[in-house]
Write a protein that holds these residues in place. Sequence first.
Motif, PDB file in Angstrom:
ATOM      1  N   ASN A 120      15.337 -10.105   1.374  1.00  0.00           N
ATOM      2  CA  ASN A 120      14.931  -8.765   0.949  1.00  0.00           C
ATOM      3  C   ASN A 120      13.448  -8.691   0.628  1.00  0.00           C
ATOM      4  O   ASN A 120      12.751  -9.696   0.556  1.00  0.00           O
ATOM      5  CB  ASN A 120      15.797  -8.269  -0.196  1.00  0.00           C
ATOM      6  CG  ASN A 120      15.562  -9.036  -1.460  1.00  0.00           C
ATOM      7  OD1 ASN A 120      15.099 -10.178  -1.388  1.00  0.00           O
ATOM      8  ND2 ASN A 120      15.862  -8.439  -2.581  1.00  0.00           N
ATOM      9  N   VAL A 121      12.977  -7.445   0.461  1.00  0.00           N
ATOM     10  CA  VAL A 121      11.557  -7.183   0.253  1.00  0.00           C
ATOM     11  C   VAL A 121      11.409  -6.503  -1.107  1.00  0.00           C
ATOM     12  O   VAL A 121      11.508  -5.285  -1.197  1.00  0.00           O
ATOM     13  CB  VAL A 121      11.024  -6.245   1.358  1.00  0.00           C
ATOM     14  CG1 VAL A 121       9.521  -6.044   1.196  1.00  0.00           C
ATOM     15  CG2 VAL A 121      11.364  -6.793   2.731  1.00  0.00           C
ATOM     16  N   PRO A 122      11.229  -7.237  -2.183  1.00  0.00           N
ATOM     17  CA  PRO A 122      11.194  -6.624  -3.512  1.00  0.00           C
ATOM     18  C   PRO A 122       9.999  -5.699  -3.678  1.00  0.00           C
ATOM     19  O   PRO A 122       8.908  -5.991  -3.203  1.00  0.00           O
ATOM     20  CB  PRO A 122      11.068  -7.823  -4.456  1.00  0.00           C
ATOM     21  CG  PRO A 122      11.390  -9.007  -3.639  1.00  0.00           C
ATOM     22  CD  PRO A 122      11.045  -8.695  -2.234  1.00  0.00           C
ATOM     23  N   MET A 123      10.246  -4.580  -4.323  1.00  0.00           N
ATOM     24  CA  MET A 123       9.221  -3.572  -4.578  1.00  0.00           C
ATOM     25  C   MET A 123       9.403  -3.107  -6.020  1.00  0.00           C
ATOM     26  O   MET A 123      10.474  -3.305  -6.593  1.00  0.00           O
ATOM     27  CB  MET A 123       9.439  -2.346  -3.687  1.00  0.00           C
ATOM     28  CG  MET A 123       9.345  -2.619  -2.223  1.00  0.00           C
ATOM     29  SD  MET A 123       7.664  -2.370  -1.700  1.00  0.00           S
ATOM     30  CE  MET A 123       7.835  -2.708   0.034  1.00  0.00           C
ATOM     31  N   PRO A 124       8.411  -2.436  -6.596  1.00  0.00           N
ATOM     32  CA  PRO A 124       8.650  -1.791  -7.895  1.00  0.00           C
ATOM     33  C   PRO A 124       9.786  -0.782  -7.764  1.00  0.00           C
ATOM     34  O   PRO A 124       9.981  -0.208  -6.682  1.00  0.00           O
ATOM     35  CB  PRO A 124       7.324  -1.073  -8.179  1.00  0.00           C
ATOM     36  CG  PRO A 124       6.321  -1.729  -7.299  1.00  0.00           C
ATOM     37  CD  PRO A 124       7.050  -2.247  -6.107  1.00  0.00           C
ATOM     38  N   GLY A 125      10.518  -0.572  -8.861  1.00  0.00           N
ATOM     39  CA  GLY A 125      11.721   0.269  -8.815  1.00  0.00           C
ATOM     40  C   GLY A 125      11.508   1.631  -8.187  1.00  0.00           C
ATOM     41  O   GLY A 125      12.244   2.036  -7.283  1.00  0.00           O
ATOM     42  N   ILE A 126      10.443   2.330  -8.608  1.00  0.00           N
ATOM     43  CA  ILE A 126      10.253   3.694  -8.138  1.00  0.00           C
ATOM     44  C   ILE A 126       9.958   3.711  -6.640  1.00  0.00           C
ATOM     45  O   ILE A 126      10.407   4.596  -5.905  1.00  0.00           O
ATOM     46  CB  ILE A 126       9.139   4.396  -8.962  1.00  0.00           C
ATOM     47  CG1 ILE A 126       9.076   5.888  -8.638  1.00  0.00           C
ATOM     48  CG2 ILE A 126       7.791   3.755  -8.765  1.00  0.00           C
ATOM     49  CD1 ILE A 126      10.247   6.648  -9.192  1.00  0.00           C
ATOM     50  N   VAL A 127       9.221   2.686  -6.175  1.00  0.00           N
ATOM     51  CA  VAL A 127       8.915   2.600  -4.742  1.00  0.00           C
ATOM     52  C   VAL A 127      10.196   2.365  -3.952  1.00  0.00           C
ATOM     53  O   VAL A 127      10.432   2.989  -2.901  1.00  0.00           O
ATOM     54  CB  VAL A 127       7.892   1.476  -4.475  1.00  0.00           C
ATOM     55  CG1 VAL A 127       7.626   1.353  -2.978  1.00  0.00           C
ATOM     56  CG2 VAL A 127       6.599   1.741  -5.225  1.00  0.00           C
ATOM     57  N   ALA A 128      11.045   1.477  -4.487  1.00  0.00           N
ATOM     58  CA  ALA A 128      12.312   1.209  -3.810  1.00  0.00           C
ATOM     59  C   ALA A 128      13.130   2.478  -3.669  1.00  0.00           C
ATOM     60  O   ALA A 128      13.696   2.771  -2.601  1.00  0.00           O
ATOM     61  CB  ALA A 128      13.102   0.149  -4.591  1.00  0.00           C
ATOM     62  N   ILE A 129      13.162   3.265  -4.745  1.00  0.00           N
ATOM     63  CA  ILE A 129      13.943   4.513  -4.708  1.00  0.00           C
ATOM     64  C   ILE A 129      13.353   5.486  -3.682  1.00  0.00           C
ATOM     65  O   ILE A 129      14.071   6.063  -2.862  1.00  0.00           O
ATOM     66  CB  ILE A 129      13.968   5.176  -6.101  1.00  0.00           C
ATOM     67  CG1 ILE A 129      14.733   4.277  -7.086  1.00  0.00           C
ATOM     68  CG2 ILE A 129      14.616   6.557  -6.037  1.00  0.00           C
ATOM     69  CD1 ILE A 129      14.629   4.714  -8.520  1.00  0.00           C
ATOM     70  N   LEU A 130      12.008   5.615  -3.686  1.00  0.00           N
ATOM     71  CA  LEU A 130      11.370   6.537  -2.747  1.00  0.00           C
ATOM     72  C   LEU A 130      11.586   6.097  -1.303  1.00  0.00           C
ATOM     73  O   LEU A 130      11.838   6.926  -0.424  1.00  0.00           O
ATOM     74  CB  LEU A 130       9.875   6.662  -3.054  1.00  0.00           C
ATOM     75  CG  LEU A 130       9.556   7.415  -4.349  1.00  0.00           C
ATOM     76  CD1 LEU A 130       8.059   7.405  -4.618  1.00  0.00           C
ATOM     77  CD2 LEU A 130      10.080   8.851  -4.255  1.00  0.00           C
ATOM     78  N   LEU A 131      11.508   4.763  -1.073  1.00  0.00           N
ATOM     79  CA  LEU A 131      11.728   4.268   0.286  1.00  0.00           C
ATOM     80  C   LEU A 131      13.155   4.576   0.743  1.00  0.00           C
ATOM     81  O   LEU A 131      13.393   4.993   1.885  1.00  0.00           O
ATOM     82  CB  LEU A 131      11.459   2.769   0.362  1.00  0.00           C
ATOM     83  CG  LEU A 131       9.976   2.375   0.417  1.00  0.00           C
ATOM     84  CD1 LEU A 131       9.832   0.859   0.313  1.00  0.00           C
ATOM     85  CD2 LEU A 131       9.336   2.882   1.707  1.00  0.00           C
ATOM     86  N   ALA A 132      14.117   4.377  -0.169  1.00  0.00           N
ATOM     87  CA  ALA A 132      15.518   4.639   0.193  1.00  0.00           C
ATOM     88  C   ALA A 132      15.712   6.126   0.492  1.00  0.00           C
ATOM     89  O   ALA A 132      16.381   6.496   1.474  1.00  0.00           O
ATOM     90  CB  ALA A 132      16.441   4.194  -0.942  1.00  0.00           C
ATOM     91  N   LEU A 133      15.102   6.972  -0.336  1.00  0.00           N
ATOM     92  CA  LEU A 133      15.208   8.422  -0.090  1.00  0.00           C
ATOM     93  C   LEU A 133      14.566   8.804   1.238  1.00  0.00           C
ATOM     94  O   LEU A 133      15.092   9.621   1.992  1.00  0.00           O
ATOM     95  CB  LEU A 133      14.544   9.201  -1.229  1.00  0.00           C
ATOM     96  CG  LEU A 133      15.359   9.337  -2.516  1.00  0.00           C
ATOM     97  CD1 LEU A 133      14.539  10.035  -3.588  1.00  0.00           C
ATOM     98  CD2 LEU A 133      16.652  10.106  -2.248  1.00  0.00           C
ATOM     99  N   ALA A 134      13.415   8.176   1.523  1.00  0.00           N
ATOM    100  CA  ALA A 134      12.740   8.460   2.789  1.00  0.00           C
ATOM    101  C   ALA A 134      13.632   8.054   3.956  1.00  0.00           C
ATOM    102  O   ALA A 134      13.707   8.760   4.966  1.00  0.00           O
ATOM    103  CB  ALA A 134      11.406   7.711   2.851  1.00  0.00           C
TER     104      ALA A 134
END
Lengths: 344, 500
Positions: free
Chosen positions: A111-125
Amino acid sequence: MASSDSATAPADHKRPRGLAPFLRSQMRNIAPFLTLIFLSAFFAIASPSFATIDNVGNILTQVSVTGIIAVGLTFVILCAEIDLSIASIANVTGIAVAYFTLQESYVNIANVPMPGIVAILLALALCALLGLVNALGLTMIGIPSFIMTLAMMQIAAGVSALLVRGQIAYKVPDLITTLGSGSIGGIPWIVIVAAVMLLGGHLVLTYTRFGRYVYMVGGNREAAEFAGLNVKLILGSVMVISAVCSGIGGMLGVAHFGSAQQNEFDTYLLDSIAAVVVGGTSLFGGRGGIGNTIVGLFVLGVLNNGLDHVNIDSFLKILIRGLILLAALIINVYAQRLREQAAD
Amino acid sequence: MSQGRSPILELNQITKAFGGVEALRGVDFALHAGEIHGLVGENGAGKSTLMKIIAGVHPEFSGRFMLDGKETRFRSTRDAHAAGIGMVHQELSVAPDLTVAENVFLGNQPTNRLGFVQWRRMAREAGEQLSRFGIDVDPMTRLGDLPIGLQQLIEIARVLFSGARIIILDEPTSALSPPEVERLFATLQKLRDEGTSIVFISHFIEDILRVSDLVTVFRNGRKIAETASADTTKGALIEAMIGRGGEALEHSYTDDLMLPQASAGSAVLRVDQLSLGRTLQDVSFEARSGEVLGIYGFMGCGQLELSRILFGKLRPDGGTLAVDGAAKTFRSTAAARRAGVALVPESRRAMLFHQEPVYKNISISILERISALLLKPVRERAIAQRQVEQLQIRPPVVGLDLGMLSGGNQQKVALAKWLTYPPRLLVLCEPTRGMDVGAKNDVINIVRDLRAKGLAIIVLSTEPETVLSLADRILVLKRGAVVREFAGEAVSKDRLLEAA
């Protein structure tokens, strides 16, 4: 919830009609509500553990993920389209948000760890992008939504498979963990999120111009085009809305279940469609709304939960659910016919 | 001519209500073998409703229904069909994706003993039937590929030759060209002489008087009069229909009419060398502010396609289109609307939302201007109420579902939606088709008001009367090309027909 057809409710007070034709035209709203009352009464009598505060809380929690997904699906079905990719998109979005979060060392996912908010935005995108592909296939190429979203169901499942490769991820960003499995003042956050999204969907459908356009496109697509509405834009928008709602449902679902894995959401496809249709939203478009969907959610929720309380053969449970769905479909089509007769 | 014989169909005290609205009140009606019975009345007078009861479309009504002297109740159109009753509805009801032959034999294809369809026999017999009716077309073509007028003729032919002994025709001639009407009338008379009973509904009173033996007049759900056609006149029928002096109400347009000299208005729309497949060739014209441009031609001359191109629903193969001097390529109907173009198509079904209340039907085209995000239902209703009063839409209740209104009133609603914030160019397809005299005059007045406000208006019609009653300048379209322009000169129905 009974007057869930409130998109047209302000218009109702001056109709020169008798009571019988009125009831007939409102059959799609009344029948699901009566079903809900009947089922609740039945289980309350059949099992002492059913009608308790705790159990009502259980039911609310159990229908929350379905409810979040069904918000977007209601828009799609109101436009007389269908989205079969909702469960797959929920699944891939849930997996994506875990994929971008740092997992425990024993989880064997690249996996590619990211800060929480970035992870959420990427998933939404990601889910918005998949919805956009649905939208373009439907409006620009002209693939019927049934087939387009069937393909998307496979594509999203394929992306899920590539991301987890048969493994299970557990960690998601803290915000998602809280919303999915935490609670505030005894009320689970996931119930609050579902309620807010259902309310939001209702407000959009009832009080905004876009909501009116959704009903008009569903009611008569040709007339909408001749009125100069941008029908393709509206159809495309509802496909994206549906995908994003599914994505949110998927992320919270993963937190709620405590794991992200392949095929985790498979039952949610049928449940979400059933909730919308059992609630009385017309499969032919233009009639129904979020109010109907809420009633439908509770019918399914009470049914699933109640069948556990009366200790029934779990294999029979599947059959009973199927029969209830069939009955709802019959009522749905029949209500449409009655309405057309009343208006003829 | 029918004295002494008992009727094959007799209706007594028929009453039918939709919701709270009574469409028929205590109507008696009798039909004898071998007669053509004309029905006239304004829109919403109850003609179509009565015929739909006879054809089994509305199984619920009160009153007595006698067929061949026996009391009968049809539960469906299938029952009526089995009893030998066939009906051609006002709106086209064909299967466009099936072949002509399949449409002719819809529901009773010839089969062999094993139940397989005998295609060759079906094609041959369909071809024979149609050529008896003067239609020369390959029975194996897809019906939807034919012009609408021809499709309507084929639908009529199907019912005429189905062997039905009672045939109901609801506005059968509205989409037909004059020679086609002649053929239809000849066939009707032949069928009558063979003993078939025919009910003929039309707004063309001359047609009714010419072809029918008896005429019945409806007004407000009641039967007002029944007379032999030979004993009455057009003026008398119109008077009975609308209950006021009728002579001045309708021109016959047989005399010359002077078109006004060219108006000074600027060109709102300029169309140059427009072409579309085999349908339109090098069509060029201008529509000017404060002027009504009539475009006349027979069914299938390319009018419908032209109107769709102007509103961005069809894309032309070649040619240019300019609104207010700026070249435009409309990618969607929304783009056309934004450029100030509005279209009222010829079919009510294609432009209205029957399940929605009147005010939502009216406000849909202006929502963008009155609400950015949130709807303003109070304002919408006020705007709609004003239109309903101005256009005298009945009943004047903006909250009523549109489906509860009569056809003519629905048509007014369709116009109303473009009137609140008038567009630059208004394109009207068949604006008065199927309307009664009173409603036609209302529409004519609305169009004149709009012209006075400086709109450019294009009226496309296959009825010479419609174009003549509205237009200041007339183009004649023939097989997709402009063949004649009438401007500032004398014009009459004959001259138009001659040019087309």
